[in-house]
Design an enzyme around this catalytic site. Structure first.
Site, mmCIF file in Angstrom:
data_model
loop_
_atom_site.group_PDB
_atom_site.id
_atom_site.type_symbol
_atom_site.label_atom_id
_atom_site.label_comp_id
_atom_site.label_asym_id
_atom_site.label_seq_id
_atom_site.Cartn_x
_atom_site.Cartn_y
_atom_site.Cartn_z
ATOM 1 N N GLU A 96 1.934 -0.053 -4.497
ATOM 2 C CA GLU A 96 1.186 1.504 -5.156
ATOM 3 C C GLU A 96 1.162 2.802 -5.389
ATOM 4 O OE1 GLU A 96 -3.021 2.760 -3.455
ATOM 5 O OE2 GLU A 96 -1.628 2.238 -2.421
ATOM 6 N N ASP A 101 1.067 -1.114 0.118
ATOM 7 C CA ASP A 101 0.266 0.202 -0.310
ATOM 8 C C ASP A 101 0.782 1.277 -0.210
ATOM 9 O OD1 ASP A 101 -2.758 1.559 0.232
ATOM 10 O OD2 ASP A 101 -1.986 2.007 2.391
#
Ligand code: CA
Length: 656
Positions: A399, A370
């Protein structure tokens, strides 16, 4: 002053409770022993049992946590650092006597309730359990058992996600409730509330296990679950991005063992499980937030709240002010997500070990990291390279939510950056393509707009070290669903999915895309992450059985299932080369090819059947005169031109 008084009260209260418990226990023991034994013998036995109880009581009280809870023999990196948490454990000196392990060093920190112990696992160490003795001068000895387990993963044989896969992204709380017993867990702050789009809906690991056959039949080969670790937050805990325990699956999803069962059963069906991990931040209800180890455990720890400025470009920008970079990296994502300070070596090691522990413990198929650019970037190099050192075949996708390929490319392994930055990150999410796809399909075909934008975007692949390893996706859990993005135009939906499933890279599809799930009229994340029909008892619709689905939903599901299953058998799509031609008159043509196969993909945006002259594509078509039309399941002749159906994607396998 107030705080000291409160502490004294608290400590006094705890001592009182402990003494009361001990006295009570002694009383019970006395009565039991006096019934069963003569009085003279009983005295020493009572005292023995009392001392045993006392020592256990102290043990139980003194050490609340050891993390990682166990480790493995035979890792490339022979060291492991244990975080030991317990009241005044910093006063204790650890000792280990075992032939498999050496105690390298230990250190206490500002907060005396923490002790960090560095162990070296010997090269030929055998799996074993051993005791760590914690000595506090001559006063107290605490015994804590620790285990070194045999390895679960053979790093040489390990497989990880690649362009041969199609990833199914699931938000576990919203997919299927396979166990209603775990919907509410005593002691956890948030209970069930299916009426609210931000509440917990009860989905769990068992629900996913119950759907493995469905996922397999749809053709998916990998599952990425939004985070499954404990999020004991009072609100919005369902999404999982506020970790409150890095070693524990949230009990509302199941146990750590349930997670292993899911992975094992998935593997039996040829499905790999990708874990979503967050090293940038934790939840503000994380257990350590109440008793922080050091004054620099999180960023802006004792300062006024500072939110990140999200200026990802500032990290790469040669002219950026250091203060902007600082706020980008050290600012908090939101007030409930404290920003972890990976420049603290203890935190750094904790996070690296935690990821390695999960890879080894759960035999993961990959990691999705993330908010990849938000932690300190030198830490991300350390983190990715430490994983690569243990698992050279392991894939990780980061990400980085920006629409600029140059920023995405910066982070990928193998990229030559002007500032010398390198990392071991194999894959990134291809956000530039995602953020463009629906727009390019919806736009009118005029100069500089429409399909030409997809064409030019793809051309920017020159900037990537490895574009074939990017993850490509029409949408995810954080953005409007693709069917909504294309204004519920089914033809454009099919074009978008065809593009994603025939393009270079690793396709990822969000759950429910197969039945045209949408978020009509709202951008609410809770609605984007709507419950998967059929995942709950009494649902009017059932995706698995197609009960209650509308005709177009069934059509979409069957269409996508066929397309994914077709892709699974096409090496040429997985690893073939790519050549594309400038879009003309609303038609975009590209080829995937290798030495044995050629596939022609056509996106026709025109509202009427369109004649496509094949002259331009001689280089790829050669002298072949027939092709197999994948969507219509029939052979066609390749003459001077072909007629394309109106507003539709087409895939042709070139035959001979
Ligand atoms: Ca449940």
């Amino acid at each position: 002053m107030k705080i000291i008084f409160k502490s004294v009260l608290l400590l006094g209260g705890r001592l009182f409770c402990m003494i009361a418990n001990i006295l009570e226990a002694k009383k019970i023991l006395s009565s039991v022993v006096s019934v069963t034994n003569g009085s003279s013998k009983s005295f020493s036995l009572i005292n023995y049992l009392f001392l045993l109880f006392l020592s256990n009581a102290l043990n139980a009280q003194a050490i609340n946590r050891v993390e990682p809870p166990f480790w493995y023999v035979g890792m490339n990196n022979p060291t492991v650092q244990l975080l030991v948490y317990g009241e005044n454990i910093g006063d204790f000196e650890p000792q280990i006597k075992n032939k498999n392990v050496t105690l390298e060093k230990y250190q206490s920190v500002e907060n005396n309730n923490y002790l960090f112990i560095d162990l070296i696992i010997k090269e030929n160490a055998k799996p074993c359990k051993f005791n760590i003795l914690f000595k506090n001068g001559n006063k107290t000895t605490i015994k804590k058992e620790y285990e070194l387990k045999p390895r679960n993963v053979n790093p040489v044989k390990q497989t990880s996600f690649s362009s041969k896969d199609v990833i199914y992204l699931i938000t576990p709380d919203r997919f299927a409730n396979g166990n209603t017993q775990n919907d509410e867990i005593t002691g956890l702050k948030e209970g069930l509330n299916r009426k609210e789009d931000f509440g917990r809906h009860g989905g769990d690991i068992q629900g996913i296990i119950d759907h493995l056959d469905y996922i397999k039949e749809m053709g998916f080969t990998a599952i990425w679950l939004n985070p499954i670790l404990e999020n004991d937050q009072p609100k919005w805990s369902y999404h999982g991005y506020s970790t409150t325990d890095y070693y524990k699956v949230d009990p509302r999803f199941g146990t750590n063992e349930d997670y292993l069962t899911l992975i094992k059963k998935a593997k039996e069906k040829g499905l790999g499980v990708i874990m979503d991990i967050i090293v940038n931040h934790c939840g503000d209800e994380h257990w350590w937030m109440k008793d922080l180890p050091t004054s620099d455990w999180v960023n802006y720890q004792d300062e006024p709240y500072q939110e990140t400025n999200h200026r990802k470009f500032s990290l790469l920008d040669p002219y950026a002010a250091p203060s902007d970079r600082k706020v980008m990296t050290e600012g908090w994502f939101v007030p409930t997500m404290p920003d972890l300070n990976q420049r603290n070596e203890l935190m750094n090691t904790y996070l690296i070990q935690n990821s390695i522990w999960w890879i080894e413990y759960a035999n993961l198929y990959g990691i999705r990291q993330d908010t990849y650019s938000y932690p300190f970037r030198e830490f991300m190099t350390e983190w990715t390279c430490a994983i690569a050192n243990e698992y050279p075949n392991f894939n990780i996708v980061g990400e980085e939510w920006v629409n600029d390929a140059s920023i995405i490319a910066y982070w990928q392994e193998g990229k030559q950056n002007k500032d010398g930055y390198t990392s071991c990150l194999p894959s990134l999410m291809d956000f530039p393509t995602t953020l463009l796809l629906a727009e390019a399909l919806k736009e009118e075909e005029v100069w500089g707009k429409g399909l030409i934008r997809l064409y030019e975007n793809l051309g920017k692949d020159f900037i990537y070290a490895n574009p074939e390893n990017l993850v490509i996706f029409p949408d995810n859990h954080d953005m409007s669903r693709i069917f909504t993005q294309v204004n519920e135009d089914y033809d454009l939906y099919k074009m978008a999915l065809t593009y994603i499933l025939t393009m270079r890279g690793i396709p990822q599809i969000y759950y429910g895309t197969e039945i045209l799930m949408h978020n009509r009229g709202t951008e609410s994340h809770g609605v984007i992450r709507t419950d998967f029909p059929g995942g709950w008892q009494g649902d009017a619709q059932n995706t698995k059985t197609q009960k209650g689905l509308k005709t177009q939903q069934i059509e979409a599901q069957n269409w996508l299932k066929n397309l994914i299953n077709w892709r699974n058998n096409k090496t040429v799509i997985h690893t073939g080369k790519l050549m594309h031609y400038e879009p003309q008159k609303g038609v975009y043509v590209y080829f995937r090819y290798n030495e044995t196969e050629t596939v022609m993909v056509v996106l026709n945006k025109n509202n009427e059947p369109t004649e496509l002259n094949l002259d331009r594509f001689k280089l790829n078509l050669g002298n072949n005169k027939t092709a197999f039309d994948v969507f219509n399941q029939k052979e066609i002749e390749l003459n001077e031109s072909i007629i394309l159906p109106a507003k539709a994607p087409a895939i042709f396998e070139i035959l001979n």
